[in-house]
Write a protein that holds these residues in place. Sequence first.
Motif, PDB file in Angstrom:
ATOM      1  N   THR A   1      -1.200  43.979  -0.101  1.00 32.28           N
ATOM      2  CA  THR A   1      -1.938  44.325   0.675  1.00 32.28           C
ATOM      3  C   THR A   1      -1.348  44.224   2.117  1.00 32.28           C
ATOM      4  O   THR A   1      -1.741  45.113   3.086  1.00 32.28           O
ATOM      5  CB  THR A   1      -3.187  42.964   0.907  1.00 32.28           C
ATOM      6  OG1 THR A   1      -3.953  43.034  -0.336  1.00 32.28           O
ATOM      7  CG2 THR A   1      -4.140  43.310   2.154  1.00 32.28           C
TER       8      THR A   1
ATOM      9  N   SER B   1      -5.946  48.784   9.570  1.00 36.46           N
ATOM     10  CA  SER B   1      -7.255  49.262   9.859  1.00 36.46           C
ATOM     11  C   SER B   1      -7.133  49.827  11.405  1.00 36.46           C
ATOM     12  O   SER B   1      -6.267  49.765  12.161  1.00 36.46           O
ATOM     13  CB  SER B   1      -8.159  48.103   9.897  1.00 36.46           C
ATOM     14  OG  SER B   1      -7.738  47.328  10.885  1.00 36.46           O
TER      15      SER B   1
ATOM     16  N   ASP C   1     -11.457  44.504  11.150  1.00 38.81           N
ATOM     17  CA  ASP C   1     -10.498  44.662  10.245  1.00 38.81           C
ATOM     18  C   ASP C   1     -10.941  44.168   8.597  1.00 38.81           C
ATOM     19  O   ASP C   1     -10.316  44.706   7.832  1.00 38.81           O
ATOM     20  CB  ASP C   1      -9.172  43.744  10.713  1.00 38.81           C
ATOM     21  CG  ASP C   1      -8.013  43.923   9.655  1.00 38.81           C
ATOM     22  OD1 ASP C   1      -7.396  45.116   9.742  1.00 38.81           O
ATOM     23  OD2 ASP C   1      -7.622  43.108   8.732  1.00 38.81           O
TER      24      ASP C   1
ATOM     25  N   CYS D   1     -10.979  46.670   5.530  1.00 38.74           N
ATOM     26  CA  CYS D   1      -9.872  46.515   4.474  1.00 38.74           C
ATOM     27  C   CYS D   1     -10.827  46.363   3.112  1.00 38.74           C
ATOM     28  O   CYS D   1     -10.326  46.375   1.930  1.00 38.74           O
ATOM     29  CB  CYS D   1      -9.305  45.410   4.803  1.00 38.74           C
ATOM     30  SG  CYS D   1      -8.067  45.840   6.114  1.00 38.74           S
ATOM     31  N   SER D   2     -12.083  45.909   3.339  1.00 38.84           N
ATOM     32  CA  SER D   2     -12.913  45.637   2.117  1.00 38.84           C
ATOM     33  C   SER D   2     -13.834  46.475   1.701  1.00 38.84           C
ATOM     34  O   SER D   2     -14.775  46.375   0.775  1.00 38.84           O
ATOM     35  CB  SER D   2     -13.705  44.259   2.644  1.00 38.84           C
ATOM     36  OG  SER D   2     -12.793  43.072   2.766  1.00 38.84           O
TER      37      SER D   2
ATOM     38  N   SER E   1      -8.644  40.496   4.629  1.00 39.84           N
ATOM     39  CA  SER E   1      -8.076  41.189   5.905  1.00 39.84           C
ATOM     40  C   SER E   1      -6.566  41.301   5.858  1.00 39.84           C
ATOM     41  O   SER E   1      -5.951  40.389   5.698  1.00 39.84           O
ATOM     42  CB  SER E   1      -8.557  40.470   6.911  1.00 39.84           C
ATOM     43  OG  SER E   1      -8.036  40.617   8.335  1.00 39.84           O
ATOM     44  N   ARG E   2      -6.292  42.763   6.118  1.00 42.06           N
ATOM     45  CA  ARG E   2      -4.914  42.722   6.040  1.00 42.06           C
ATOM     46  C   ARG E   2      -3.933  42.120   7.215  1.00 42.06           C
ATOM     47  O   ARG E   2      -2.989  41.622   6.916  1.00 42.06           O
ATOM     48  CB  ARG E   2      -4.583  44.575   6.043  1.00 42.06           C
ATOM     49  CG  ARG E   2      -3.205  44.845   6.317  1.00 42.06           C
ATOM     50  CD  ARG E   2      -2.820  46.372   6.497  1.00 42.06           C
ATOM     51  NE  ARG E   2      -1.380  46.309   6.652  1.00 42.06           N
ATOM     52  CZ  ARG E   2      -0.850  46.594   7.893  1.00 42.06           C
ATOM     53  NH1 ARG E   2      -1.430  46.250   8.862  1.00 42.06           N
ATOM     54  NH2 ARG E   2       0.400  46.841   7.578  1.00 42.06           N
TER      55      ARG E   2
END
Length: 290
Positions: free
Chosen positions: A58, A64, A157, A161-162, A172-173
């Motif tokens: 990840t 993002s 974010d 990411c999701s 969350s990256r």
Amino acid sequence: SVSSGSEKNGEASSTAPEFDLSNLLLYMFSPTLVTHNYFGYTDRPCRSREVCWPYAPTADGPPSKAHFQLMTESMRIEKSGLKFPFSSVLMLFSLATDLVETYFQICHIRAPLLDPTTFRHRFTNPHGPEGPPSPSIIACVLAWGAKFSEHPLIVADRESCSAELTGGRKRSRLAQLMACRAQEVLETHKVFRTPSLESLQASLMMVSLAGRKLPFAVDQGVALTINSAGNYRFWHCASVELCLALGFNKRTVVTKKLTFKERGPAGFAFWFTFWHDACASTLARQSPRM
């Protein structure tokens, strides 16, 4: 620029260089992998990340939009290095302060390793007599705070990411990248070689922060072995060694060599180390080290 904490409360002053809090924040919040040394910290090469970084798949993904815009709008590169307007550093410090409060509201009540009043005072007044917290402690607090933060940037974010995940999962990256970089900060400052209370606290915070896999080998329904990732085992061993080196397992050391203010955090650090060692020995079916 603020100097590192004293030898008694942080990394040893004879070996730890002065650090710039703004550079630490710029590194922790950077949306792209840091391949230069302007901040004093550098992300691992690709092959090392795959083996040693928690959450490597990840963390290696693209940032993002919210995370990318956090810093790149005001960043420019000059011959002397990276330059950021003072307003950008203040924005990062505001975000960091929010993550600190999240840590003490959610994480601290479950693992009270730090003194909230002392940490807040040292974090907001780094030029005071006690100096700032060690960069290792700051990095771990920020990484833990990012995992549970409801700050608009973290939420944006997380949602971005999701978007492609199924089953209601969230990730969350930014939070996972900060966990990776917290480990880099600890290794840069060699906390596993520096016996101090803050080194022990940072190692204990990293034990649970580091990603790990626990594939069970099952024979007739009985778990025989657990092959955990190297991160978890490394920081567990480091915390045990630091605790024993500091002598926190001896009552005479805690009562005679530590101040009254230090005894509480030292006691919590000892019992958390003892608890981690007991759980690890039970799950892996090995003799405890303490």
